[in-house]
Structure formats: C-alpha cells, structure tokens
Write an enzyme that holds these catalytic residues in place. Structure first.
Site, PDB file in Angstrom:
ATOM      1  CG  HIS A  56      16.819  54.293  44.873  1.00  0.00           C
ATOM      2  ND1 HIS A  56      17.476  53.350  45.640  1.00  0.00           N
ATOM      3  CD2 HIS A  56      17.530  54.374  43.718  1.00  0.00           C
ATOM      4  CE1 HIS A  56      18.522  52.889  44.981  1.00  0.00           C
ATOM      5  NE2 HIS A  56      18.576  53.505  43.821  1.00  0.00           N
ATOM      6  CD  GLU A  58      12.894  53.173  48.976  1.00  0.00           C
ATOM      7  OE1 GLU A  58      13.290  52.103  49.477  1.00  0.00           O
ATOM      8  OE2 GLU A  58      13.190  53.521  47.803  1.00  0.00           O
ATOM      9  CB  THR A 167       7.682  25.343  15.838  1.00  0.00           C
ATOM     10  OG1 THR A 167       8.675  24.558  15.165  1.00  0.00           O
ATOM     11  CG2 THR A 167       7.615  24.937  17.298  1.00  0.00           C
ATOM     12  CD1 TRP A 176       2.405  36.689  10.133  1.00  0.00           C
ATOM     13  CD2 TRP A 176       3.686  36.363  11.920  1.00  0.00           C
ATOM     14  NE1 TRP A 176       3.348  37.660  10.119  1.00  0.00           N
ATOM     15  CE2 TRP A 176       4.148  37.489  11.221  1.00  0.00           C
ATOM     16  CE3 TRP A 176       4.344  35.994  13.085  1.00  0.00           C
ATOM     17  CZ2 TRP A 176       5.246  38.236  11.643  1.00  0.00           C
ATOM     18  CZ3 TRP A 176       5.427  36.730  13.508  1.00  0.00           C
ATOM     19  CH2 TRP A 176       5.866  37.821  12.798  1.00  0.00           C
ATOM     20  CG  LEU A 210      14.799  39.092  17.167  1.00  0.00           C
ATOM     21  CD1 LEU A 210      16.050  38.356  17.585  1.00  0.00           C
ATOM     22  CD2 LEU A 210      13.559  38.327  17.589  1.00  0.00           C
ATOM     23  NE  ARG A 213       6.964  44.453  15.160  1.00  0.00           N
ATOM     24  CZ  ARG A 213       7.895  43.528  15.420  1.00  0.00           C
ATOM     25  NH1 ARG A 213       8.237  43.281  16.679  1.00  0.00           N
ATOM     26  NH2 ARG A 213       8.500  42.867  14.457  1.00  0.00           N
TER      27      ARG A 213
END
Length: 376
Positions: A56, A58, A167, A176, A210, A213
């Site tokens: 962790h 700490e 959309t 795009w 999905l 990159r």
C-alpha cells in the site's frame, strides 16, 4: 476529526493525490491511494498503491523515509486500513514507524475500516485529522466509494451527438461525429474503468474493439505493473453475438450477458474466447438493476457505457446512470437518430433534469459532464 489546515498541508495533500492517480489503471478493485511523509518541512518519503495485492501507499512511503519517519507527518488520500487482507494493516505500520501525525483526505467507506484506522492511530497517541481535499480524493475513487456504500459500481454513460441531439444519420451511419481529440479523450475515461458495457446491436452494427489504445491513453504503467484492458461486457439476451467479432481477437476479456440457453451456441462462443454469464429476465430483456448488482459482485468499481439509444435510455429510465459524458459536435443532422428514448416524453414533468459539472472544448467539439439530479 476535521481541523484547520495550513497552505503547506494543502500542498502536500495535493502531491499525495497526484501520486494516487498513478494507480489509475492498475489497482482494481482497490482504491487509488497516495501517501507523502513530511518531516521538518521536507518530503522524506512518497508512495502510491500501484497494483492490487502489492504494498500500500503508506508502506512504500515509509520504506523510502526510513528512520526519518519518526515524528513525521503522513499525508494520505484515504484513511489507513486497519484490517488484514492481502496485506497487513497500514495503521500498524504507521504506528511502528513512529509517525507523529496523520492527515487523511477522507475516511475509508469500506465497512471493514470505516473509522477503525483513525481509532487505532489515536489509541497509539498519534495526532489524526481528516477532511483535507476530501472532494478531490472521492473524485479519484467514485466507483470504490459507491461500491463500498451500496454494493453497486459507478456508471458513466458516454454519448457522441450533434448540436441538434442526433447520434447518427437517418441511415444509421455514425462514424465519426466527433473529431480525433474527442476520441482520444474517450481513452482517458476508458482507462480508468473496470468494465466497458455495450449492447448487441452496437456490436452487430459497428464491430467495435472497445479497447484502450495505449498511444492515446496518456498513462504510463508503473514499473513491473502489467497493462490492464477493461473487461468488455455485451448485453445479448438472445445470443446473437457474432463468433468472428474482432473483440474476441483482442487483448482483454469479452463477457456476454444473456438469457439464452443454446448449449451449442454457448460452446461455440466459449471456444472463440467469450465468457458467458446468465442474466435475469425483465420480460424479454435483461434486468438492468440485477446487471448492475452483478457488476458490484465481480467486483467492478467503474462501468463505462458506450451503447446506442436503446441501452443508454433504458439505463437512464431505470435510474442507473451516475454520470453522463456528452461529446457534442458542431453539426446538424436534422432527421437523424435521437440520443435517447424510443418513446416521446409528452409532458414537461417527465423530463430528466441534469446538473452540469464541467464543460470544456475538446478539439473542435465540446465535452459536457453532467449528472442526473436524482442520482447527484
């Protein structure tokens, strides 16, 4: 307890938060935590949690500080843990090191901690204060905080649309709408997510990757920390997923959530590398509330939704979206496809109210971050 903090306290906590952000892609399902050890106005140790199961923040900061940790102040972005998991309690390590003061950004929402770390430190006569830059610390871990409190992950829904709310064009073409800068910005959100959720219609129409990159993500993995692709999850109630979909050939896991029980089809997809989970039914569709509960049990902290209007609208209607990321292109499509809902809201009282958190230009487009007021 909360306290009055100095400008120096703010500066050191800001550095601890910057360190915590280095674990953005790698600490799942743990929180992103950073720690700074300060003695006599000098930073003597720094650390951040870089991988689940590893040391962790700490522990790493104290190791760097060595003997200089005695009577020093530890600035940590989350309450030090006090329970045994894959590692020992950080509260014990701070006590053993002789730390004199601990400043934490926020309490740990994990029921196994939930103030217990502060109590252990105080019992060891260590001065404890918290609440410094708490909002910034919570913003770094919204999924962990929500999952600890409710059992569900934080759900972000991304939409690219035109100024008139479309959309896609009337023929369905959508690649795009937004420019390269907006698409690169999407990678910043994907990388911090544990799962990317979409619907089968999007897979059939676009055959999306999905994936994150690396060249666009703007995040460098810490030394010896493997790159982690978020889990891809496709809602596919009737098991229409194409066995030659390209996401099956890419790094990372692809999961299908379905209502179907076609053994031959299931085996074909499994042989192709898909993981399959049986969803629960809400009529002919997958029950979205149960789906979000399933994410929480995986455990998944943050879900990034990249889907069409059917799934995005259904998540919104069920009150399951915590945050929207809108990318608005300076274009008009007229009779194109709407962003949300297959049904018309006939009354003003049916509208969904949003609170805008941030608006900024991203290349030629605009990015708007908003939360539904009911969830806000």
């Amino acid at each position: 307890m909360s306290a009055t903090f100095t400008p120096e306290d703010h500066a050191y906590m800001a550095q601890a938060l910057r360190l915590a952000a280095r674990g953005l892609n790698s600490v799942h399902p743990n929180p992103r935590v950073g720690c700074v050890i300060v003695r006599d106005g000098q930073i003597v140790g720094e650390g951040w949690h870089s991988i689940a199961g590893g040391p962790h923040a700490e522990v790493l900061a104290l190791k760097q500080a060595g003997d200089k940790a005695r009577d020093a102040t530890a600035y940590v972005t989350l309450e030090p843990c006090c329970h045994h998991g894959k590692t020992g309690p950080c509260s014990d390590v701070l006590i053993s090191a002789g730390i004199g003061r601990v400043v934490a950004a926020m309490p740990d929402p994990n029921p196994q901690v939930a103030g217990g770390g502060f109590t252990a430190l105080r019992n060891a006569r260590i001065d404890v204060a918290f609440g410094l830059m708490a909002a910034e610390a919570a913003a770094l871990n919204p999924g962990f905080v929500k999952r600890m409190r409710t059992g569900r992950p934080y759900v972000r829904c991304k939409l690219a649309l035109t100024l008139d709310g479309k959309t896609a064009a009337a023929d369905g073409e959508s690649q795009w709408l937004t420019g390269e800068a907006a698409r690169a910005d999407v990678q910043q959100w994907r990388i911090r997510s544990d799962a990317i959720l979409t619907g089968i219609n999007t897979v059939i129409a676009d055959d999306p990757a999905l994936t994150v990159r690396e060249e666009q993500a703007g995040w460098s993995a810490p030394t010896n920390v493997p790159w982690r692709q978020p889990r891809r999850v496709v809602l596919d109630s009737r098991l229409r997923f194409p066995p030659d979909a390209r996401m099956l050939r890419l790094p990372g896991e692809t999961w299908l959530v379905t209502l179907a029980n076609d053994a031959a089809r299931l085996q074909l997809l499994a042989d192709g590398g898909a993981h399959v989970a049986q969803g629960t039914a809400d009529g002919e569709r997958i029950a979205l509330g149960d789906l979000v509960d399933w994410f929480g049990r995986q455990p998944v902290n943050e879900v990034w939704v990249e889907a069409g209007p059917t799934l995005s609208g259904a998540l919104l209607e069920h009150g399951l979206v915590d945050e929207f990321i809108f990318y608005v292109a300076p274009q008009l499509l007229g009779g194109g496809r709407d962003a949300f809902f297959t049904q018309t809201m006939r009354q003003l009282s049916q509208r969904v109210m949003l609170t805008i958190k941030d608006i900024r230009a991203v290349g030629a487009d605009w990015r708007i971050i908003a939360v539904p007021k009911a969830a806000g």
